[in-house]
Design a protein around this motif. Structure first.
Motif, PDB file in Angstrom:
ATOM      1  N   GLU A  73       0.825  -1.212   0.000  1.00 44.21           N
ATOM      2  CA  GLU A  73       0.000   0.000   0.000  1.00 44.21           C
ATOM      3  C   GLU A  73       0.854   1.254   0.000  1.00 44.21           C
ATOM      4  OE1 GLU A  73      -2.997   2.279  -0.309  1.00 44.21           O
ATOM      5  OE2 GLU A  73      -3.725   0.326   0.393  1.00 44.21           O
ATOM      6  N   HIS A  74       1.944   1.249   0.775  1.00 54.24           N
ATOM      7  CA  HIS A  74       2.766   2.448   0.944  1.00 54.24           C
ATOM      8  C   HIS A  74       3.960   2.509  -0.010  1.00 54.24           C
ATOM      9  CE1 HIS A  74       0.538   3.887   4.395  1.00 54.24           C
ATOM     10  NE2 HIS A  74       0.559   2.673   4.917  1.00 54.24           N
ATOM     11  N   GLY A  75       4.008   1.600  -0.972  1.00 51.77           N
ATOM     12  CA  GLY A  75       5.051   1.660  -1.989  1.00 51.77           C
ATOM     13  C   GLY A  75       6.385   1.086  -1.582  1.00 51.77           C
ATOM     14  N   ARG A  76       6.443   0.412  -0.436  1.00 46.43           N
ATOM     15  CA  ARG A  76       7.708  -0.196  -0.010  1.00 46.43           C
ATOM     16  C   ARG A  76       7.902  -1.567  -0.660  1.00 46.43           C
ATOM     17  NH1 ARG A  76       6.014   2.476   4.782  1.00 46.43           N
ATOM     18  NH2 ARG A  76       5.025   0.609   5.634  1.00 46.43           N
ATOM     19  N   LEU A  77       6.857  -2.075  -1.285  1.00 45.55           N
ATOM     20  CA  LEU A  77       6.930  -3.298  -2.083  1.00 45.55           C
ATOM     21  C   LEU A  77       6.365  -3.001  -3.461  1.00 45.55           C
ATOM     22  CD1 LEU A  77       5.621  -6.085   0.339  1.00 45.55           C
ATOM     23  CD2 LEU A  77       7.961  -5.843  -0.493  1.00 45.55           C
ATOM     24  N   ASP A  78       6.873  -3.697  -4.467  1.00 40.97           N
ATOM     25  CA  ASP A  78       6.351  -3.552  -5.820  1.00 40.97           C
ATOM     26  C   ASP A  78       5.298  -4.608  -6.141  1.00 40.97           C
ATOM     27  OD1 ASP A  78       8.169  -1.414  -6.982  1.00 40.97           O
ATOM     28  OD2 ASP A  78       9.638  -2.853  -6.225  1.00 40.97           O
ATOM     29  N   LEU A  79       5.414  -5.766  -5.506  1.00 41.59           N
ATOM     30  CA  LEU A  79       4.553  -6.883  -5.860  1.00 41.59           C
ATOM     31  C   LEU A  79       4.449  -7.821  -4.670  1.00 41.59           C
ATOM     32  CD1 LEU A  79       3.189  -7.630  -8.618  1.00 41.59           C
ATOM     33  CD2 LEU A  79       5.134  -9.137  -9.032  1.00 41.59           C
ATOM     34  N   ALA A  80       3.317  -8.495  -4.550  1.00 41.01           N
ATOM     35  CA  ALA A  80       3.139  -9.513  -3.516  1.00 41.01           C
ATOM     36  C   ALA A  80       2.629 -10.785  -4.181  1.00 41.01           C
ATOM     37  CB  ALA A  80       2.155  -9.038  -2.454  1.00 41.01           C
ATOM     38  N   LEU A  81       3.197 -11.913  -3.785  1.00 33.95           N
ATOM     39  CA  LEU A  81       2.796 -13.221  -4.305  1.00 33.95           C
ATOM     40  C   LEU A  81       2.315 -14.051  -3.130  1.00 33.95           C
ATOM     41  CD1 LEU A  81       5.910 -13.886  -6.586  1.00 33.95           C
ATOM     42  CD2 LEU A  81       3.785 -12.736  -7.206  1.00 33.95           C
ATOM     43  N   ASN A  82       1.042 -14.455  -3.167  1.00 35.60           N
ATOM     44  CA  ASN A  82       0.503 -15.194  -2.028  1.00 35.60           C
ATOM     45  C   ASN A  82      -0.709 -15.995  -2.464  1.00 35.60           C
ATOM     46  OD1 ASN A  82       0.522 -15.947   0.712  1.00 35.60           O
ATOM     47  ND2 ASN A  82      -1.064 -14.453   1.199  1.00 35.60           N
ATOM     48  N   ALA A  83      -1.026 -17.023  -1.675  1.00 41.03           N
ATOM     49  CA  ALA A  83      -2.221 -17.816  -1.946  1.00 41.03           C
ATOM     50  C   ALA A  83      -3.463 -16.953  -1.783  1.00 41.03           C
ATOM     51  CB  ALA A  83      -2.278 -19.007  -1.000  1.00 41.03           C
ATOM     52  N   ASP A  84      -4.488 -17.288  -2.529  1.00 35.53           N
ATOM     53  CA  ASP A  84      -5.737 -16.531  -2.496  1.00 35.53           C
ATOM     54  C   ASP A  84      -6.528 -16.922  -1.244  1.00 35.53           C
ATOM     55  OD1 ASP A  84      -7.977 -15.086  -3.010  1.00 35.53           O
ATOM     56  OD2 ASP A  84      -8.605 -16.221  -4.777  1.00 35.53           O
ATOM     57  N   ASP A  85      -6.199 -16.253  -0.142  1.00 30.99           N
ATOM     58  CA  ASP A  85      -6.844 -16.571   1.133  1.00 30.99           C
ATOM     59  C   ASP A  85      -7.905 -15.546   1.525  1.00 30.99           C
ATOM     60  OD1 ASP A  85      -5.306 -14.386   1.781  1.00 30.99           O
ATOM     61  OD2 ASP A  85      -3.995 -15.441   3.185  1.00 30.99           O
ATOM     62  N   GLY A  86      -8.228 -14.635   0.593  1.00 34.06           N
ATOM     63  CA  GLY A  86      -9.284 -13.659   0.846  1.00 34.06           C
ATOM     64  C   GLY A  86      -8.852 -12.428   1.602  1.00 34.06           C
ATOM     65  N   HIS A  87      -7.553 -12.270   1.884  1.00 34.72           N
ATOM     66  CA  HIS A  87      -7.110 -11.139   2.696  1.00 34.72           C
ATOM     67  C   HIS A  87      -6.623  -9.948   1.877  1.00 34.72           C
ATOM     68  CE1 HIS A  87      -7.013 -14.271   5.864  1.00 34.72           C
ATOM     69  NE2 HIS A  87      -7.292 -13.260   6.652  1.00 34.72           N
ATOM     70  N   ALA A  88      -6.446 -10.113   0.564  1.00 39.24           N
ATOM     71  CA  ALA A  88      -5.992  -8.987  -0.252  1.00 39.24           C
ATOM     72  C   ALA A  88      -7.141  -8.002  -0.453  1.00 39.24           C
ATOM     73  CB  ALA A  88      -5.487  -9.488  -1.603  1.00 39.24           C
ATOM     74  N   PRO A  89      -6.966  -6.724  -0.104  1.00 41.15           N
ATOM     75  CA  PRO A  89      -8.046  -5.739  -0.261  1.00 41.15           C
ATOM     76  C   PRO A  89      -8.517  -5.636  -1.709  1.00 41.15           C
ATOM     77  CG  PRO A  89      -6.266  -4.856   1.099  1.00 41.15           C
ATOM     78  CD  PRO A  89      -5.764  -6.135   0.517  1.00 41.15           C
ATOM     79  N   GLU A  90      -9.791  -5.340  -1.882  1.00 44.23           N
ATOM     80  CA  GLU A  90     -10.377  -5.263  -3.216  1.00 44.23           C
ATOM     81  C   GLU A  90      -9.746  -4.166  -4.061  1.00 44.23           C
ATOM     82  OE1 GLU A  90     -12.521  -7.197  -4.784  1.00 44.23           O
ATOM     83  OE2 GLU A  90     -12.552  -8.556  -3.066  1.00 44.23           O
ATOM     84  N   ARG A  91      -9.180  -3.133  -3.422  1.00 42.78           N
ATOM     85  CA  ARG A  91      -8.610  -2.023  -4.189  1.00 42.78           C
ATOM     86  C   ARG A  91      -7.348  -2.428  -4.942  1.00 42.78           C
ATOM     87  NH1 ARG A  91      -7.703  -1.212   1.109  1.00 42.78           N
ATOM     88  NH2 ARG A  91      -5.576  -0.978   1.879  1.00 42.78           N
ATOM     89  N   PHE A  92      -6.723  -3.534  -4.551  1.00 47.69           N
ATOM     90  CA  PHE A  92      -5.523  -3.992  -5.242  1.00 47.69           C
ATOM     91  C   PHE A  92      -5.894  -4.745  -6.514  1.00 47.69           C
ATOM     92  CE2 PHE A  92      -3.054  -4.323  -0.992  1.00 47.69           C
ATOM     93  CZ  PHE A  92      -2.706  -2.980  -1.074  1.00 47.69           C
ATOM     94  N   HIS A  93      -5.006  -4.657  -7.501  1.00 48.46           N
ATOM     95  CA  HIS A  93      -5.119  -5.517  -8.672  1.00 48.46           C
ATOM     96  C   HIS A  93      -4.571  -6.891  -8.307  1.00 48.46           C
ATOM     97  CE1 HIS A  93      -6.344  -2.508 -11.610  1.00 48.46           C
ATOM     98  NE2 HIS A  93      -5.482  -1.677 -11.058  1.00 48.46           N
ATOM     99  N   ARG A  94      -5.116  -7.918  -8.924  1.00 48.59           N
ATOM    100  CA  ARG A  94      -4.638  -9.273  -8.660  1.00 48.59           C
ATOM    101  C   ARG A  94      -4.802 -10.125  -9.904  1.00 48.59           C
ATOM    102  NH1 ARG A  94      -8.346  -9.828  -3.866  1.00 48.59           N
ATOM    103  NH2 ARG A  94      -8.299  -7.599  -4.196  1.00 48.59           N
ATOM    104  N   GLU A  95      -4.002 -11.156  -9.972  1.00 51.76           N
ATOM    105  CA  GLU A  95      -4.031 -12.067 -11.119  1.00 51.76           C
ATOM    106  C   GLU A  95      -3.611 -13.458 -10.644  1.00 51.76           C
ATOM    107  OE1 GLU A  95      -1.298 -12.711 -15.087  1.00 51.76           O
ATOM    108  OE2 GLU A  95      -1.860 -10.657 -14.536  1.00 51.76           O
ATOM    109  N   VAL A  96      -4.333 -14.474 -11.086  1.00 54.41           N
ATOM    110  CA  VAL A  96      -3.962 -15.848 -10.757  1.00 54.41           C
ATOM    111  C   VAL A  96      -2.766 -16.238 -11.619  1.00 54.41           C
ATOM    112  CG1 VAL A  96      -4.705 -18.251 -10.726  1.00 54.41           C
ATOM    113  CG2 VAL A  96      -6.334 -16.441 -10.153  1.00 54.41           C
ATOM    114  N   ILE A  97      -1.662 -16.634 -10.983  1.00 56.04           N
ATOM    115  CA  ILE A  97      -0.476 -17.014 -11.750  1.00 56.04           C
ATOM    116  C   ILE A  97      -0.274 -18.527 -11.804  1.00 56.04           C
ATOM    117  CG2 ILE A  97       0.790 -14.854 -11.583  1.00 56.04           C
ATOM    118  CD1 ILE A  97       2.219 -15.920  -9.125  1.00 56.04           C
ATOM    119  N   TYR A  98      -0.841 -19.256 -10.862  1.00 55.71           N
ATOM    120  CA  TYR A  98      -0.903 -20.710 -10.999  1.00 55.71           C
ATOM    121  C   TYR A  98      -1.864 -21.273  -9.962  1.00 55.71           C
ATOM    122  CZ  TYR A  98       2.560 -21.180  -7.134  1.00 55.71           C
ATOM    123  OH  TYR A  98       3.226 -21.122  -5.940  1.00 55.71           O
TER     124      TYR A  98
END
Length: 310
Positions: A149-174
């Motif tokens: 959120e604050h720009g200290r990371l460029d990307l996050a890779l994690n299992a789809d556990d429902g915790h990523a806020p809706e305002r973020f973009h997301r894509e299934v990679i596998y």
């Protein structure tokens, strides 16, 4: 990030073409060669250098027997401009990010599962042609999405556990499945039933707030709760704790497929209720159209495809 009024004033007063002249002069170390390269007259280049000296209150380039040499301030400017000018040029032209010509550092949070699937492929398929790009993979933790959120990371890779806020973009990679890892002398031989699973003792992997969220969510939805007698931060650490115990570790199937065979353990099918899961690439909307970040996401996709097929 806000730009102060003072900085805006300085930018309005500056001629950005002077920075191009300085970069060429610092590379060529010669007014005549720089003039030819810039399609300017030698007096025009000399006048530009004097304007730069007045603007930055420093000589910037000093004439020596072998040509112009940068002062310490001039050397710092050249280092900064080598990164800034290509980005400005790309921004004005709308061009793509070129990892062979431009420097960039990308910070990516992920679990050890994603790192083991993606990083080996990234090293073989992306890095050989992207030697000016640095990838920093950081361990996933509870504050990873806040750092995104604050720009200290460029990307996050994690299992789809429902915790990523809706305002973020997301894509299934596998997509992946779970397996249960037990000791070779375990009474479980092929599959563990839901009741056996719920009654067993487990090693948990603390991916979020000390919990392995997806198995916990699936069990809670069915009215069950498992007992974790040990929590570790990494999937591989959990696997290596299993031999000689009665414990169960619930691990991603792709991760286990990439591990050397360990005769001390047995890999079983999980209860059918522990269905598969999706792995996500998550990023902030502010970088969605950025050329460098677009390239980063493409690189992760490519490395992921190769990693999943390996």
């Amino acid at each position: 990030m806000a730009i102060s009024i003072m900085r805006l004033t300085q930018l309005r007063q500056a001629d950005l073409n002077l920075l191009v002249v300085f970069a060429v002069l610092a590379e060529e170390r010669s007014v005549s060669r720089s003039a030819s390269r810039l399609a300017l007259s030698q007096p025009a280049v000399s006048r530009a250098l004097q304007r730069l000296r007045d603007l930055f209150r420093d000589d910037l380039l000093i004439r020596t027997a072998t040509g112009y040499e940068p002062t310490p301030k001039g050397q710092r400017m050249l280092s900064e401009l080598s990164a800034i000018l290509p980005r400005l040029d790309r921004m004005l032209a709308g061009a793509d990010f070129d990892p062979a010509e431009e420097s960039a550092t990308f910070r990516i949070a992920c679990t050890d599962n994603a790192a083991q699937v993606i990083c080996p492929s990234l090293c073989r398929t992306i890095l050989p042609a992207s030697k000016r790009v640095t990838f920093q993979f950081l361990a996933w933790h509870d504050g990873s999405l806040e750092e995104l959120e604050h720009g200290r990371l460029d990307l996050a890779l994690n299992a789809d556990d429902g915790h990523a806020p809706e305002r973020f973009h997301r894509e299934v990679i596998y997509e992946d499945e779970f397996v249960c890892v037990v000791s070779k002398d375990s009474p479980h031989t092929r599959r563990i039933t839901l009741k056996q699973y719920a009654n067993g003792l487990h090693i948990g992997i603390g991916t979020l707030a000390g919990r392995q969220t997806i198995p916990e969510q699936r069990l809670m939805a069915l009215g069950y709760q498992r007992t974790c007698v040990l929590e570790v931060p990494y999937f591989v650490a959990a696997m290596r704790c299993i031999p000689g115990t009665d414990l169960i570790a619930t691990l991603p199937k792709r991760l286990m497929a990439g591990e050397p065979h360990d005769p001390r353990i047995r890999v079983l099918e999980p209860p059918p209720e522990l269905t598969g899961f999706r792995y996500l690439m998550i990023w902030h909307p502010r970088v969605h159209t950025d050329a460098a970040h677009t390239w980063l996401r493409s690189a992760i996709r490519q490395a992921c495809r190769k990693g999943v097929l390996a």
